[in-house]
Every structure is written in C-alpha cells, then in structure tokens.
Design a protein around this motif. Structure first.
Motif, short mmCIF file in Angstrom:
data_model
loop_
_atom_site.label_atom_id
_atom_site.label_comp_id
_atom_site.label_asym_id
_atom_site.label_seq_id
_atom_site.Cartn_x
_atom_site.Cartn_y
_atom_site.Cartn_z
N ASN A 181 56.77 -56.91 62.19
CA ASN A 181 57.02 -57.51 60.88
C ASN A 181 56.34 -56.72 59.78
N THR A 182 55.13 -56.22 60.06
CA THR A 182 54.44 -55.41 59.07
C THR A 182 55.19 -54.12 58.80
N ARG B 181 48.07 -55.99 57.63
CA ARG B 181 48.57 -57.36 57.68
C ARG B 181 47.61 -58.33 57.01
N ASN C 267 53.81 -59.38 65.07
CA ASN C 267 53.17 -59.20 63.77
C ASN C 267 53.24 -57.75 63.31
#
Length: 356
Positions: free
Chosen positions: A180-181, A235, A177
């Motif tokens: 991806n951020t 996020r 995550n």
C-alpha cells in the motif's frame, strides 16, 4: 511436468551411518573408564587370591587394550563411515574382536615368558573369555553410541526444519502495508517507491532463505534492519523515531540471519503502531570479554497486544538456544515504561547439532 520438489520417482542413495569420533577425548575417556570398571568387577568377582599387583597389571592390560581399540577405530573411521545404515557399527564391532584376541594372546605369552602366574587358565580359555566379555561390552557400547547419534540427528533435523519454517514466515500485515505504501508513492514520489521496492525485495530474499549459509554477519543484519525501518518510516512518518547506539560492535561478528530484524519488527508493531503519538525504538549494543550484548527497546502500549504477539521473540529464543547453547541468553520484559529485549551472545566458535 513435475515441479522441483517432486522427486518421489528418483532413487535415493542409501543413508550412511555416523560413527562417533573415537579420536576425541570424551570417547577415549569413556573407553578407558569402561575397561577399568570391567577389570575391577572381574577382579572383585574372582575366587582367586586378590592382590594389588595382579589388579594393577589387569588395569594396565585393559587400558592398553582400550587404547588400541580406540586408535584403531579412529584410524578406520573414514572407511567405516562409507558403509550404509547400521553397518559402520557392525563393522566396528567386528574390528574390535581380533584386536582383543591378539592382545590376549600377547598378554598370555608375556605372562608365560616372565612366569608371572597371573593367568591360571590355558590360552584358549583366556582368549575366549576376554573376547566374550569384550563382545558383550562392545555391543552395548556401540548400541549406546548409535542411539545417541540417531537422537542428535533427529534433533538437528527437527530443529533445522523448525528454524526454516519460522525464518520463512512473513507476516501478511507487513506485506500488505508495504505494498500500500508503494502504491501511494508511485505517483507522489517514484524514487521513494522504487527504493521501497528494493528494500522490500532484500527483506524477502533474506526471509525466504536465498542465502546458502545459515549464518550471516552483524553488518548484514543491521543492513536489513535499516531497510525495514526505511519502509516503516514512510508509513508511520514522524511517529517512528529510532535511536541507534551500537558502539564498537564488530560488523563481521557471525550472526544467524533474521535474528534481530523480527525483534525490531515487534518493537514497531507492538510499541509504535498502537500509539497515536508514536514513540522511539532504541537499538543499543556493547562488547565485553564474554561476547556481545544487544538491547532493543520500545514504549509500552496501553492497548491489548495484537494477536500473534510473541512469535518473533519465540523464534529468536529457539534460534539462539540452538545456535549458541547455554552460553547465550535472551531476556525480555518491562523496564519502567518500556519493553526491552536483551540478547547476550558469546564470542568464539559455537557448536550445533547439525554443524559437522
């Protein structure tokens, strides 16, 4: 070319034994109790006339002898510790024998000079019997100390390995995550992407055990929490709200590294992430005469918990129990519509099995 952990071809230095601290009050008290019990049993089993004067002098004699043994082993402990494996215990046993023999000779001469008639056997028999009894008792006592030290050493090694393994584990979902951020921010906000990479780097350094010391401070831990929440804030956005009220908690309070961050991560993962509307993570703390009280809370989710729920809490429980002992507590459970974890950490120095 061998890696840094490939050391099987190197000779390891011989392991050194670990004697108990004979200067400590518990060990000295144990020696005195064993000596008094032995004198009492011999006095009760004797066929001679039992009188309190002979019993009192016997107790005085064995107490003096036990103190001589304890002080001698205390003074020689640093030298005996240099011997490998079980040899410190063998050497300690050999040190005890001449002390008992010499003390027996002095006691016999003292009895003969004052004509107390407390010893009815000759000198050789008196010394032989005392040395034989002490040899058996000393062997049993040192064997007990050896087994106790070995058990504590194994417990410390096993607990340390378990703590290191738990501390080094990083949940893959958080890494994915976060990456991806960062990928999404590179074009939109390079500054935020760079800041996120820095925060992620600090978290990785702490989780992989870069620091030499097993303990950090509360201030260090709160800094890691801020970095973690900054990453998750990018996020989750407005779904993640944080309320922090730590009062006058001392930032220099000694604290095992990554003790609070897994609890905050659990609060975000299991309390905020499943809720479409998000929620509020609370971090509160107070200090009293007994120590610190830190509370971390999150809203309860109606969805089933994700697989692996509870690992971070189990990690914290094990580390707190090992680091602080029975004086500390970790309580977790529902409180209304929220899930709350409460840590009670004692003040002052604490002991662990591997802190020597």
């Amino acid at each position: 070319m061998r890696g840094p952990h490939s050391i099987s071809g190197l000779r390891r230095p011989p392991e050194r034994g670990s004697l108990p601290d004979f200067c400590s009050l518990p060990i000295m008290f144990a020696l005195l109790v064993i000596a008094a019990l032995t004198a009492t049993i011999v006095w009760l089993a004797s066929d001679n006339r039992r009188d309190w004067s002979s019993y009192s002098i016997s107790i005085l004699f064995v107490t003096w002898m036990a103190m001589m043994i304890g002080l001698s082993l205390c003074m020689l402990r640093s030298l005996l510790q240099c011997l490998p494996r079980q040899m410190p215990y063998v050497a300690a046993w050999l040190v005890i024998m001449p002390i008992v023999a010499g003390a027996s000779v002095l006691a016999y001469e003292f009895n003969d000079a004052l004509q107390l008639q407390l010893v009815r056997s000759n000198l050789g028999t008196f010394v032989r019997d005392n040395v034989a009894i002490t040899a058996l008792l000393a062997a049993a006592m040192l064997r007990y100390f050896y087994v106790l030290v070995q058990w504590r050493t194994r417990l410390a090694a096993a607990t340390r390995a378990q703590v290191d393994a738990l501390q080094a584990r990083i949940r893959p979902h958080f890494l994915f995550n976060s990456m991806n951020t960062v990928a999404a921010l590179i074009r939109l906000d390079p500054v935020a992407a760079e800041r996120t990479v820095e925060n992620l780097s600090e978290l990785f350094r702490a989780a992989l055990g870069q620091y030499d010391s097993s303990d950090g401070t509360l201030g260090d831990e709160l800094t890691l929490i801020e970095r973690y929440l900054a990453i998750e804030q990018l996020r989750l956005g407005e779904r993640l709200r944080v309320q922090c009220d730590l009062g006058d908690l001392p930032v220099d309070f000694p604290l095992p590294r990554l003790l609070l961050q897994p609890l905050v991560e659990n609060a975000v993962r299991h309390g905020i992430q499943p809720l479409r509307e998000g929620g509020e993570v609370t971090l509160r703390g107070r200090r009293d005469s007994k120590g610190l009280c830190i509370e971390i809370g999150n809203p309860l989710s109606t969805n089933p918990p994700e697989p692996g729920n509870g690992h971070g809490l189990d990690n914290v429980r094990q580390r707190v129990a090992y680091r602080y002992g029975t004086l500390a507590k970790v309580e977790a459970g529902k409180r209304g519509d929220r899930f709350v974890v409460l840590l009670r950490l004692p003040n002052g120095p604490t002991s662990s099995a591997y802190s020597r």
